[in-house]
Design a protein around this motif. Sequence first.
Motif, short mmCIF file in Angstrom:
data_model
loop_
_atom_site.label_atom_id
_atom_site.label_comp_id
_atom_site.label_asym_id
_atom_site.label_seq_id
_atom_site.Cartn_x
_atom_site.Cartn_y
_atom_site.Cartn_z
N ALA A 1 -2.49 -6.26 4.27
CA ALA A 1 -1.23 -6.08 4.98
C ALA A 1 -1.10 -7.00 6.19
CB ALA A 1 -1.08 -4.63 5.42
N ASP A 2 -2.20 -7.28 6.86
CA ASP A 2 -2.15 -8.13 8.05
C ASP A 2 -2.13 -9.62 7.72
OD1 ASP A 2 -2.07 -5.91 9.61
OD2 ASP A 2 -4.14 -6.04 10.33
N ASP A 3 -2.41 -9.96 6.49
CA ASP A 3 -2.37 -11.37 6.04
C ASP A 3 -2.04 -11.38 4.56
OD1 ASP A 3 -2.62 -14.00 5.41
OD2 ASP A 3 -4.71 -14.20 6.02
N ARG A 4 -0.77 -11.51 4.25
CA ARG A 4 -0.31 -11.40 2.87
C ARG A 4 -0.78 -12.56 2.00
NH1 ARG A 4 3.07 -7.82 1.10
NH2 ARG A 4 4.05 -9.30 -0.33
N ASN A 5 -1.39 -13.55 2.60
CA ASN A 5 -1.96 -14.64 1.82
C ASN A 5 -3.40 -14.35 1.38
OD1 ASN A 5 0.33 -16.40 2.00
ND2 ASN A 5 -0.24 -16.82 4.13
N THR A 6 -3.91 -13.19 1.79
CA THR A 6 -5.29 -12.81 1.46
C THR A 6 -5.30 -11.68 0.44
OG1 THR A 6 -6.04 -13.43 3.68
CG2 THR A 6 -7.48 -11.99 2.40
N GLU A 7 -6.10 -11.82 -0.60
CA GLU A 7 -6.18 -10.78 -1.62
C GLU A 7 -6.74 -9.49 -1.03
OE1 GLU A 7 -10.55 -11.96 -3.50
OE2 GLU A 7 -8.71 -12.59 -4.52
N ALA A 8 -6.33 -8.36 -1.60
CA ALA A 8 -6.80 -7.06 -1.12
C ALA A 8 -8.31 -6.93 -1.30
CB ALA A 8 -6.07 -5.95 -1.87
N LYS A 9 -8.96 -6.35 -0.28
CA LYS A 9 -10.43 -6.29 -0.27
C LYS A 9 -10.98 -4.87 -0.24
CE LYS A 9 -10.86 -10.79 2.02
NZ LYS A 9 -11.36 -11.52 3.22
N TRP A 10 -10.25 -3.93 -0.81
CA TRP A 10 -10.79 -2.60 -0.96
C TRP A 10 -11.69 -2.54 -2.19
CZ3 TRP A 10 -6.64 1.68 0.33
CH2 TRP A 10 -6.25 1.53 1.67
N LYS A 11 -12.46 -1.47 -2.30
CA LYS A 11 -13.46 -1.34 -3.36
C LYS A 11 -12.84 -0.77 -4.64
CE LYS A 11 -17.94 0.91 -4.26
NZ LYS A 11 -18.97 1.82 -3.68
N VAL A 12 -13.07 -1.46 -5.76
CA VAL A 12 -12.66 -0.96 -7.08
C VAL A 12 -13.92 -0.74 -7.90
CG1 VAL A 12 -11.38 -1.45 -9.19
CG2 VAL A 12 -10.46 -2.17 -6.98
N GLU A 13 -14.15 0.50 -8.28
CA GLU A 13 -15.35 0.83 -9.03
C GLU A 13 -15.13 2.10 -9.84
OE1 GLU A 13 -19.95 0.53 -7.85
OE2 GLU A 13 -18.97 2.24 -6.91
N LYS A 14 -15.53 2.06 -11.10
CA LYS A 14 -15.42 3.21 -12.00
C LYS A 14 -14.00 3.76 -12.07
CE LYS A 14 -20.25 4.62 -11.36
NZ LYS A 14 -21.19 5.71 -10.95
N GLY A 15 -13.03 2.85 -12.06
CA GLY A 15 -11.64 3.24 -12.20
C GLY A 15 -10.97 3.74 -10.94
N LEU A 16 -11.69 3.69 -9.82
CA LEU A 16 -11.16 4.21 -8.56
C LEU A 16 -10.96 3.10 -7.54
CD1 LEU A 16 -13.39 7.40 -8.12
CD2 LEU A 16 -11.29 7.12 -9.45
N LEU A 17 -10.00 3.29 -6.67
CA LEU A 17 -9.73 2.40 -5.55
C LEU A 17 -10.11 3.16 -4.28
CD1 LEU A 17 -8.44 -0.04 -4.09
CD2 LEU A 17 -6.22 1.09 -4.39
N THR A 18 -11.11 2.64 -3.55
CA THR A 18 -11.60 3.33 -2.36
C THR A 18 -11.29 2.52 -1.10
OG1 THR A 18 -13.37 4.38 -3.63
CG2 THR A 18 -13.64 4.32 -1.24
#
Length: 257
Positions: free
Chosen positions: A67-84
């Motif tokens: 959100a603070d830099d829309r040119n940067t891909e999202a960096k949250w954790k994706v694992e076992k079908g979940l977004l953390t």
Amino acid sequence: MKRKFLLTLLLAGGFCAVNAQEKAKPEDTEVYTPVPPVVTASKQCGGAPSDAIILFNGTNLDQWVMADDRNTEAKWKVEKGLLTVNKQVGNIETKKSFNNYQLHIEWRVPANITGSGQARGNSGVFLASLGKGDAGYELQVLDAYNNKTYTNGMAGSIYKQFVPLANPAVKPGEWQTYDVIWNAPVFGADSALVKPAHVTVIFNGVVVQNNVELKGPTQYIGAPAYRQAHGASPIKLQAHGDKSEPISFRNIWVREL
């Protein structure tokens, strides 16, 4: 004499109306256009309809950016079908912007959650993101199962504006669902507010916000107000700064209205 004349007119008017109704045909009030588009509903509970945009399918964050830099891909954790949530990197929001929509999102507070009040599984769904930080219109995400806090800041609230009509929260470790109908605010050519935002929220199958008229974007301090005109906006998920264990999301989709 005058009263008699008025009575005659009223009776005549009523007779004409009845006579016109008797001459009317059923097809006079039948319409055939527009024809609604065919949408195939999912047979799975919470499944996406055929015309939905899938925002998170359990495998990647292709639909999201920081959100603070829309040119940067999202960096949250994706694992076992979940977004953390990754609290170290900040909020994420959708690449695409929306006006009016139907949103489905599922979230879970960790079973081992610690803390209390606002420091217990805190996050948020910003129904329209207005830039960096937490600017926008926030639907609160928080553990509301035996967790005391101010009621306009509990799960299901429009944060600091509207208390939920009920508390259908389940205990930490169980999945919860928001189904949202969002109608964005409308601004005129002079940037003046023409129509406020309206939102309906169904929380775990229970209506907790019933077409409420928002007073403006979320304000942590002070009263909300519409201070800036805007158009279509991204949907944002919050990485709240409390120290409790981060929550997870799954099965996120949206239908434009």
